[in-house]
Design a protein around this motif. Structure first.
Motif, PDB file in Angstrom:
ATOM      1  N   LYS A   1      12.242   8.347  -7.360  1.00 21.06           N
ATOM      2  CA  LYS A   1      13.513   7.615  -7.317  1.00 21.06           C
ATOM      3  C   LYS A   1      13.270   6.112  -7.376  1.00 21.06           C
ATOM      4  O   LYS A   1      12.216   5.627  -6.976  1.00 21.06           O
ATOM      5  CB  LYS A   1      14.275   7.962  -6.033  1.00 21.06           C
ATOM      6  N   GLU A   2      14.279   5.381  -7.844  1.00 17.85           N
ATOM      7  CA  GLU A   2      14.163   3.926  -7.954  1.00 17.85           C
ATOM      8  C   GLU A   2      14.320   3.286  -6.572  1.00 17.85           C
ATOM      9  O   GLU A   2      15.150   3.708  -5.755  1.00 17.85           O
ATOM     10  CB  GLU A   2      15.249   3.384  -8.889  1.00 17.85           C
ATOM     11  N   ILE A   3      13.493   2.258  -6.320  1.00 17.87           N
ATOM     12  CA  ILE A   3      13.571   1.508  -5.056  1.00 17.87           C
ATOM     13  C   ILE A   3      14.346   0.223  -5.325  1.00 17.87           C
ATOM     14  O   ILE A   3      13.927  -0.614  -6.119  1.00 17.87           O
ATOM     15  CB  ILE A   3      12.177   1.189  -4.523  1.00 17.87           C
ATOM     16  N   VAL A   4      15.479   0.068  -4.624  1.00 17.70           N
ATOM     17  CA  VAL A   4      16.306  -1.123  -4.796  1.00 17.70           C
ATOM     18  C   VAL A   4      16.511  -1.781  -3.436  1.00 17.70           C
ATOM     19  O   VAL A   4      16.961  -1.128  -2.493  1.00 17.70           O
ATOM     20  CB  VAL A   4      17.670  -0.784  -5.429  1.00 17.70           C
ATOM     21  N   ILE A   5      16.145  -3.054  -3.356  1.00 18.77           N
ATOM     22  CA  ILE A   5      16.377  -3.812  -2.110  1.00 18.77           C
ATOM     23  C   ILE A   5      17.641  -4.621  -2.324  1.00 18.77           C
ATOM     24  O   ILE A   5      17.665  -5.563  -3.134  1.00 18.77           O
ATOM     25  CB  ILE A   5      15.183  -4.722  -1.799  1.00 18.77           C
TER      26      ILE A   5
ATOM     27  N   ASN B   1       8.198  -9.189  15.855  1.00 22.96           N
ATOM     28  CA  ASN B   1       8.367  -7.809  16.323  1.00 22.96           C
ATOM     29  C   ASN B   1       9.614  -7.159  15.736  1.00 22.96           C
ATOM     30  O   ASN B   1       9.563  -6.050  15.197  1.00 22.96           O
ATOM     31  CB  ASN B   1       8.478  -7.776  17.854  1.00 22.96           C
ATOM     32  N   SER B   2      10.742  -7.849  15.862  1.00 28.88           N
ATOM     33  CA  SER B   2      12.020  -7.245  15.509  1.00 28.88           C
ATOM     34  C   SER B   2      12.183  -7.075  14.000  1.00 28.88           C
ATOM     35  O   SER B   2      12.652  -6.033  13.534  1.00 28.88           O
ATOM     36  CB  SER B   2      13.160  -8.090  16.070  1.00 28.88           C
ATOM     37  N   SER B   3      11.779  -8.083  13.232  1.00 24.20           N
ATOM     38  CA  SER B   3      11.901  -7.965  11.770  1.00 24.20           C
ATOM     39  C   SER B   3      10.987  -6.871  11.239  1.00 24.20           C
ATOM     40  O   SER B   3      11.321  -6.176  10.272  1.00 24.20           O
ATOM     41  CB  SER B   3      11.590  -9.303  11.101  1.00 24.20           C
ATOM     42  N   THR B   4       9.822  -6.681  11.881  1.00 21.68           N
ATOM     43  CA  THR B   4       8.881  -5.656  11.444  1.00 21.68           C
ATOM     44  C   THR B   4       9.428  -4.253  11.678  1.00 21.68           C
ATOM     45  O   THR B   4       9.072  -3.317  10.948  1.00 21.68           O
ATOM     46  CB  THR B   4       7.519  -5.824  12.161  1.00 21.68           C
ATOM     47  N   ASP B   5      10.298  -4.082  12.681  1.00 26.07           N
ATOM     48  CA  ASP B   5      10.936  -2.779  12.897  1.00 26.07           C
ATOM     49  C   ASP B   5      11.657  -2.318  11.628  1.00 26.07           C
ATOM     50  O   ASP B   5      11.545  -1.161  11.214  1.00 26.07           O
ATOM     51  CB  ASP B   5      11.946  -2.852  14.048  1.00 26.07           C
ATOM     52  N   VAL B   6      12.405  -3.228  11.022  1.00 32.86           N
ATOM     53  CA  VAL B   6      13.154  -2.887   9.803  1.00 32.86           C
ATOM     54  C   VAL B   6      12.201  -2.747   8.616  1.00 32.86           C
ATOM     55  O   VAL B   6      12.349  -1.836   7.786  1.00 32.86           O
ATOM     56  CB  VAL B   6      14.226  -3.957   9.498  1.00 32.86           C
ATOM     57  N   ILE B   7      11.221  -3.646   8.528  1.00 33.37           N
ATOM     58  CA  ILE B   7      10.276  -3.602   7.407  1.00 33.37           C
ATOM     59  C   ILE B   7       9.591  -2.242   7.334  1.00 33.37           C
ATOM     60  O   ILE B   7       9.520  -1.616   6.263  1.00 33.37           O
ATOM     61  CB  ILE B   7       9.215  -4.725   7.532  1.00 33.37           C
TER      62      ILE B   7
ATOM     63  N   ALA C   1       8.689   3.184   5.009  1.00 31.73           N
ATOM     64  CA  ALA C   1       8.511   4.642   5.054  1.00 31.73           C
ATOM     65  C   ALA C   1       9.503   5.347   4.132  1.00 31.73           C
ATOM     66  O   ALA C   1       9.138   6.284   3.405  1.00 31.73           O
ATOM     67  CB  ALA C   1       8.666   5.145   6.485  1.00 31.73           C
ATOM     68  N   GLU C   2      10.757   4.884   4.135  1.00 28.90           N
ATOM     69  CA  GLU C   2      11.763   5.528   3.283  1.00 28.90           C
ATOM     70  C   GLU C   2      11.532   5.217   1.809  1.00 28.90           C
ATOM     71  O   GLU C   2      11.657   6.101   0.954  1.00 28.90           O
ATOM     72  CB  GLU C   2      13.166   5.089   3.699  1.00 28.90           C
ATOM     73  N   PHE C   3      11.172   3.966   1.495  1.00 24.48           N
ATOM     74  CA  PHE C   3      10.915   3.609   0.101  1.00 24.48           C
ATOM     75  C   PHE C   3       9.698   4.351  -0.447  1.00 24.48           C
ATOM     76  O   PHE C   3       9.648   4.716  -1.625  1.00 24.48           O
ATOM     77  CB  PHE C   3      10.712   2.099  -0.040  1.00 24.48           C
ATOM     78  N   ALA C   4       8.687   4.563   0.411  1.00 21.20           N
ATOM     79  CA  ALA C   4       7.498   5.315  -0.011  1.00 21.20           C
ATOM     80  C   ALA C   4       7.877   6.761  -0.355  1.00 21.20           C
ATOM     81  O   ALA C   4       7.375   7.341  -1.327  1.00 21.20           O
ATOM     82  CB  ALA C   4       6.449   5.297   1.096  1.00 21.20           C
TER      83      ALA C   4
ATOM     84  N   ALA D   1       0.834  -1.210   0.000  1.00 20.92           N
ATOM     85  CA  ALA D   1       0.000   0.000   0.000  1.00 20.92           C
ATOM     86  C   ALA D   1       0.868   1.260   0.000  1.00 20.92           C
ATOM     87  O   ALA D   1       0.469   2.302  -0.546  1.00 20.92           O
ATOM     88  CB  ALA D   1      -0.930   0.003   1.207  1.00 20.92           C
ATOM     89  N   TYR D   2       2.063   1.174   0.568  1.00 19.38           N
ATOM     90  CA  TYR D   2       2.951   2.337   0.650  1.00 19.38           C
ATOM     91  C   TYR D   2       3.884   2.455  -0.554  1.00 19.38           C
ATOM     92  O   TYR D   2       4.100   3.558  -1.058  1.00 19.38           O
ATOM     93  CB  TYR D   2       3.786   2.270   1.932  1.00 19.38           C
ATOM     94  N   ILE D   3       4.480   1.328  -0.986  1.00 19.14           N
ATOM     95  CA  ILE D   3       5.528   1.437  -2.019  1.00 19.14           C
ATOM     96  C   ILE D   3       5.068   1.013  -3.410  1.00 19.14           C
ATOM     97  O   ILE D   3       5.760   1.237  -4.393  1.00 19.14           O
ATOM     98  CB  ILE D   3       6.788   0.635  -1.621  1.00 19.14           C
ATOM     99  N   ARG D   4       3.884   0.385  -3.505  1.00 20.54           N
ATOM    100  CA  ARG D   4       3.307  -0.031  -4.796  1.00 20.54           C
ATOM    101  C   ARG D   4       4.244  -0.933  -5.592  1.00 20.54           C
ATOM    102  O   ARG D   4       4.333  -0.864  -6.801  1.00 20.54           O
ATOM    103  CB  ARG D   4       2.949   1.200  -5.655  1.00 20.54           C
TER     104      ARG D   4
END
Length: 410
Positions: A404-408, A383-389, A394-397, A235-238
């Protein structure tokens, strides 16, 4: 031996951890008594992480705020919204699942030497008192709310300090970060000791009688991790959310599963955020904050165990009360400690919503400690993995809006 070490160093950290995991399982099954000394390795690893994490958070946050440039935007508002939304949806899912798959408990276990809070006001008061805790005491007790508040205040106070002072703080931050990297390099050995201890001490047999309860708990957490979180991310990064979700589960969730402490996993999450190329000014604050308030797994635990007690006692629950429980479990989860078993002590608070007496509620907490070997591990991994997700989301959105291009990074 040299060639073996060379091949070992060529493996990624995750692959090294999997090897350590397998060796730990084999030793626990084959020679539990002879291999018992390796338990100390797991304890040393978790102890080192817990020792360095408060200092890391203090210097990282202080340095990030002190050196923050005017006009440089962070994504903290979006991240906090994501944290609260994810925790509430997890609590709501747990309520729905508990009605679909009602669980009855055998309330024979009791939780000794533990004290549960008396109400929501007490939880909120505790949080506020932690904010104004003595800074030395906060560091000693790993009180991350207190550490965050002092780091933020000092960071703002040092905004106008000479550059030499800011450089010194930054150097301290980098030095502690380097120590963290050294500690994380020992993760394969540490997890080998932790998994050995878990299997040799508890065994799988002790959990079989609570199979249905564990199925609901772990099923809800898996649904949050693999369905709800990806929907929020999309929903945030499409874009396809699963590369990010799986990377965070693999690199953060695995270590969190075995350390069973969001606080101890903070250094791991910091390292992962760096790999993802995220803004250090943001993640140096959002990750320790997430270890305190982003508690989707805790919301699931509180709601499921509370409704299991309700079903066991034959108490009728209407839709309105169930929705209130969803909100209450989310609020309680935000007050859960970032250490193993923190969410269980908030179950009596949720049980009080249904008029369940404290002595019965504490028996439910006792059941929670029995299944905790799996429940708490899965809860912490979520809990902990969701902190990073959510920090990454938020930053990728923001990058998507800027074109800008989103690269993981792989």
């Amino acid at each position: 031996m040299k060639n073996l070490m060379k091949k070992w160093n060529e493996l990624s950290l995750v692959k090294q951890i999997i090897v350590g995991l397998i060796i730990g399982i084999i030793l626990a099954v084959a020679i539990p008594e002879a291999a018992k000394p390796i338990v100390i390795i797991g304890s040393l690893f978790v102890g080192a992480l817990k020792a360095v994490a408060p200092i890391l958070v203090f210097f990282l946050v202080m340095s990030a705020i002190a050196q923050h440039k005017a006009g440089h935007e962070t994504n903290m508002k979006s991240i906090i919204v994501l944290y609260l939304l994810g925790t509430f949806l997890a609590g709501l899912l747990a309520v729905v699942a508990s009605f679909m798959f009602p669980v009855n408990l055998t309330l024979t276990a009791n939780a000794e030497n533990v004290t549960a809070p008396g109400g929501v006001a007490e939880v909120l008061k505790s949080l506020l008192m932690n904010i104004v805790d003595n800074p030395v005491k906060a560091l000693y007790n790993a009180n991350y709310i207190g550490i965050l508040s002092w780091a933020l205040l000092l960071g703002f106070a040092l905004r106008n300090a000479p550059d030499s002072t800011k450089i010194m703080i930054s150097n301290f931050s980098e030095a502690v970060s380097q120590i963290v990297k050294w500690v994380i390099n020992f993760a394969p050995l540490g997890i080998m000791g932790l998994v050995f201890d878990a299997i040799a001490t508890n065994g799988i047999e002790s959990l079989l009688s609570y199979g249905q309860l564990l199925a609901v708990l772990i099923g809800c957490m898996a649904f949050v991790a693999l369905v709800i979180n990806p929907i929020i991310v999309f929903a945030y990064i499409r874009k396809n959310p699963f590369p990010l979700v799986f990377k965070c589960l693999k690199e953060s969730g695995i270590t969190a599963f075995f350390t069973r402490s969001s606080a101890a996993n903070i250094p791991v999450n910091m390292s992962l955020c760096e790999k993802l190329g995220l803004d250090k000014d943001t993640y140096s604050v959002s990750i320790p904050l997430g270890a305190t308030i982003n508690m989707a797994g805790a919301a699931v635990t509180i709601a499921v165990l509370t409704l299991a007690a309700v079903h066991t006692l034959g108490i009728k629950v209407d839709i309105g009360t169930a929705i209130i429980l969803s909100v209450l479990s989310a609020i309680c989860a935000c007050g859960a400690s970032g250490v193993a078993g923190g969410s269980l002590l908030l179950i009596p608070l949720a049980c009080s919503l249904f008029g369940i007496q404290n002595d019965i509620a504490m028996k439910v907490v006792g059941v929670g400690f029995i299944v905790g070997v799996l429940q708490d591990s899965c809860e912490t991994a979520l809990n902990s993995s969701t902190d990073v997700i959510f920090t990454a989301t938020a930053e990728f959105a923001k990058r998507r809006k800027e074109g800008k291009e989103i690269v993981i990074n792989r």
